[in-house]
Design an enzyme around this catalytic site. Sequence first.
Site: not given
Length: 153
Positions: A22, A58, A82, A88, A113
Amino acid sequence: MATFEGNFIGEDIKVGIVVARFNEFITSKLLSGAKDNLLRHGVKEDNIDVYWVPGAFEIPFITKKLATEKNYNGLITLGTVIRGATTHYELVCSEVAKGVAHVGLESDIPVMFGVLTTETIEQAIERAGTKAGNKGGEVAQGLLEMISLNKQL
Ligand SMILES: O=c1[nH]c(NC[C@H](O)[C@H](O)[C@H](O)CO)c([N+](=O)[O-])c(=O)[nH]1
């Protein structure tokens, strides 16, 4: 007084990178930055494995499997969330950060991270190899230091 700190020597270490597809136009740049930094510090290309997941949500699932079932010296997570028109964004950011942190604390290898969480696309672009650096390269450098420090403990 004893002081412990890691170095950036990458010979003989194995790294797994989990990257979200994504916003791939950004995450691919983060991946390039991470791989470039690892290679420039002596990590062998054959010792870098990349795992693509659909989205940032995921990332923790695969990262946990790699931490528990494989023999990496450390793991890098990369993604880009973003803010959009819905809530969401907050849900994904929160769960990914918590998930990655949990995997790190539950495993005996460092987990970095490297998920961008930005308000705008421009902010993400700035952090993927333009005027604010490359987050992927930064976390790769941090992973080398953490692997080295972890070996001393
Ligand atoms: O990696 C991202 N995943 C996103 N959503 C998908 C999510 O990570 C999961 O793949 C999806 O919910 C299926 O589980 C994003 N947004 O929705 O905005 C985003 O910005 N970045």
